[in-house]
Motif scaffolding. Structure first.
Motif, PDB file in Angstrom:
ATOM      1  N   ILE A  18       0.844  -1.202   0.000  1.00 45.22           N
ATOM      2  CA  ILE A  18       0.000   0.000   0.000  1.00 45.22           C
ATOM      3  C   ILE A  18       0.875   1.246   0.000  1.00 45.22           C
ATOM      4  CG2 ILE A  18      -1.666   1.317   1.355  1.00 45.22           C
ATOM      5  CD1 ILE A  18      -2.538  -1.386   2.511  1.00 45.22           C
ATOM      6  N   PHE A  22       1.062   4.374  -2.590  1.00 46.08           N
ATOM      7  CA  PHE A  22       0.894   5.737  -2.078  1.00 46.08           C
ATOM      8  C   PHE A  22       2.054   6.628  -2.518  1.00 46.08           C
ATOM      9  CE2 PHE A  22       1.899   8.817   1.296  1.00 46.08           C
ATOM     10  CZ  PHE A  22       0.741   9.571   1.293  1.00 46.08           C
ATOM     11  N   ASP A  25       1.863   7.679  -6.135  1.00 44.61           N
ATOM     12  CA  ASP A  25       0.721   8.538  -6.467  1.00 44.61           C
ATOM     13  C   ASP A  25       1.164  10.007  -6.401  1.00 44.61           C
ATOM     14  OD1 ASP A  25      -1.704  10.009  -6.478  1.00 44.61           O
ATOM     15  OD2 ASP A  25      -2.777   8.313  -5.606  1.00 44.61           O
ATOM     16  N   LYS A  30      -3.589  12.921  -1.928  1.00 42.69           N
ATOM     17  CA  LYS A  30      -3.464  11.528  -1.502  1.00 42.69           C
ATOM     18  C   LYS A  30      -3.393  11.400   0.016  1.00 42.69           C
ATOM     19  CE  LYS A  30       1.572  11.322  -2.057  1.00 42.69           C
ATOM     20  NZ  LYS A  30       2.684  10.579  -2.663  1.00 42.69           N
ATOM     21  N   ASN A  32      -2.716   8.325   3.119  1.00 42.92           N
ATOM     22  CA  ASN A  32      -2.309   6.952   3.429  1.00 42.92           C
ATOM     23  C   ASN A  32      -2.915   6.512   4.754  1.00 42.92           C
ATOM     24  OD1 ASN A  32      -1.113   4.481   3.689  1.00 42.92           O
ATOM     25  ND2 ASN A  32       0.998   5.209   3.520  1.00 42.92           N
ATOM     26  N   ARG A 373      -9.248   4.237  -3.613  1.00 44.85           N
ATOM     27  CA  ARG A 373      -7.861   4.374  -4.050  1.00 44.85           C
ATOM     28  C   ARG A 373      -7.803   5.010  -5.448  1.00 44.85           C
ATOM     29  NH1 ARG A 373      -5.346  -1.180  -5.335  1.00 44.85           N
ATOM     30  NH2 ARG A 373      -6.393  -0.751  -7.291  1.00 44.85           N
ATOM     31  N   TYR A 379      -5.471   5.397   0.390  1.00 46.67           N
ATOM     32  CA  TYR A 379      -4.848   4.072   0.421  1.00 46.67           C
ATOM     33  C   TYR A 379      -5.130   3.389   1.749  1.00 46.67           C
ATOM     34  CZ  TYR A 379      -2.625   5.395  -3.877  1.00 46.67           C
ATOM     35  OH  TYR A 379      -2.423   5.769  -5.178  1.00 46.67           O
TER      36      TYR A 379
END
Ligand code: PLP
Length: 408
Positions: A18, A22, A25, A30, A32, A373, A379
């Motif tokens: 994951i 992340f 991205d 974004k 996490n 996502r 994420y």
């Protein structure tokens, strides 16, 4: 041609994978929510002030050297860790029935405990794990040589403990089998048994003569109070069975989360035996397992944790910081539920505030997690688990809007 030509690519780790996604991205939005590590309101890792001060004391102490420490680790660290887990005046410690060894954080304690049981515990090689559980339990105990079996734990329709299923499965376990119990703040569900349910679990453990193996990765992180979060463990540790026979158990204790020492790998393995003679023999065999796996544990992190626990001012500062981390997480639970209501997300989200610890098991499906996502750059593990520590006042409305969109 390589002599390793036949080696197959391992599947990516579901959690570490994951973070990879992340990091790749490029969206500024974004978020996490995959990692099981505390984050500040600004989304940054935190080194506790008590830990910083203790670390300075350790580094400046000219009497310290870099010699090997014994296989069982730093004796002062072991004594303080035992007192933290079982209380300052526990029966098992006073009666000489407690073996404590420093370990490579919680995972290392689980691995050494598993290896010891696979070699020397005669009654059974089966270990019962809750469904679901921390993903690494299967691999750690499987590779130690134990046979992994499931017991029912989480009831998805009610988002609560499947207490009847749990009791039925442990009641049908083979006599003497090992049972893994999360001491508090069950990962990944955030659902813990009530005090009364813990008494029921102790009853079935004693009836079937099961051997409890507690995993304590979040003491102080669930409620903010070290003693409150150790209540279930201490219930078992002080229990007596038929004929006054003391309850025996293992405990894997981690300082990763509650002291923020993740990468320092600070933890302990404790074994409570029925009498001092057995404790001595058990301890000697656990030390052999350590000797063969890594010889002796590292000194620095345990010295820092010892300095925190041994110094009353630092210990008080640590506990205040711990309460503040737990408090921020609880506040984020309430903020998320409120934001979901504002965003008009259908359904009930009360489970987010009734669950405790670092994680919330949202009930989102795999498809909804993928939607979060791919569309929202959020994420998380695809089982719907989010790290509440990754949520902040600044981002909670974005998260709620995204969840509302995903479930509609
Ligand atoms: N057990 C549980 C339930 C956990 O959640 C974790 C970490 O996330 C661990 C054990 C192991 O942590 P560590 O090895 O970092 O102490």
């Amino acid at each position: 041609l390589s002599c390793f030509e036949g080696v197959q690519q391992a599947p990516p780790d579901p959690i570490l994978g994951i973070t990879d996604g992340f990091l790749k991205d490029t969206s500024p939005q974004k978020l996490n929510l995959g990692v099981g590590a505390y984050r500040t309101e600004e989304g940054r890792p935190l080194v506790l002030s008590a830990v910083r001060k203790a670390e300075r004391m350790v580094v400046d102490d000219a009497t310290r050297n870099k010699e090997y420490i014994p296989m069982g680790g730093n004796p002062q660290f072991c004594a303080l860790s035992a007192a933290l887990a079982f209380g300052p005046d526990s029966d098992c410690s006073r009666e000489g029935r407690l073996a404590t060894l420093q370990a490579l954080s919680g995972t290392g304690a689980l691995a050494v405990g598993g290896a010891f049981l696979a070699r020397h515990y005669q009654a059974s090689k089966a270990i019962y794990l809750p469904v679901p559980t921390w993903g690494n339990h299967h691999g750690v105990f499987g590779s130690a040589g134990l046979v992994v079996r499931p017991y029912r734990y989480y009831h998805a329709p009610t988002r609560a403990l499947d207490y009847a299923g749990l009791i039925a499965d442990l009641g049908a376990a083979e006599p003497g089998a090992i049972v893994l119990l999360h001491a508090c703040a069950h990962n990944p569900t955030g659902v813990d048994p009530s005090p009364e349910q813990w008494r029921g679990i102790l009853r079935v453990v004693q009836e079937r003569r099961l051997l409890p193996f507690f995993d304590s990765a979040y003491q102080g992180f669930a409620s903010g109070d070290l003693d409150a979060d150790a209540a279930a463990l201490r219930l078992f540790a002080s229990a007596r069975g038929p004929g006054g026979r003391p309850q025996e158990l293992l405990l894997a204790q981690s300082f990763a989360k509650n002291m923020g020492l993740y990468g320092e790998r600070v933890g302990a393995l404790h074994v409570i035996a029925a009498c001092p003679q057995v404790r001595g023999r058990v301890e000697s065999q656990v030390k052999i397992a350590v000797r063969q796996m890594y010889s002796s544990p590292p000194i620095h992190g345990a010295a820092v944790a010892t300095a925190v626990m041994a110094n009353p001012a630092l210990s008080a500062e640590w506990q205040a910081e711990l309460a503040s981390m737990a408090g921020r997480i609880k506040a984020m639970r309430a903020a998320l539920v409120a934001a979901l209501a504002e965003a008009g997300a259908p359904g009930s989200w009360d489970h987010i505030t009734s669950q405790i610890g670092m994680f919330s098991y949202t009930g989102l499906t795999k498809e909804q997690c993928i939607h979060l996502r791919d569309k929202w750059h959020i994420y998380m593990t695809l089982d719907g688990r989010i790290s509440m520590a990754g949520v902040s006042h600044k981002r909670v409305r974005y998260l709620a809007d995204a969840i509302a969109d995903a479930v509609r």
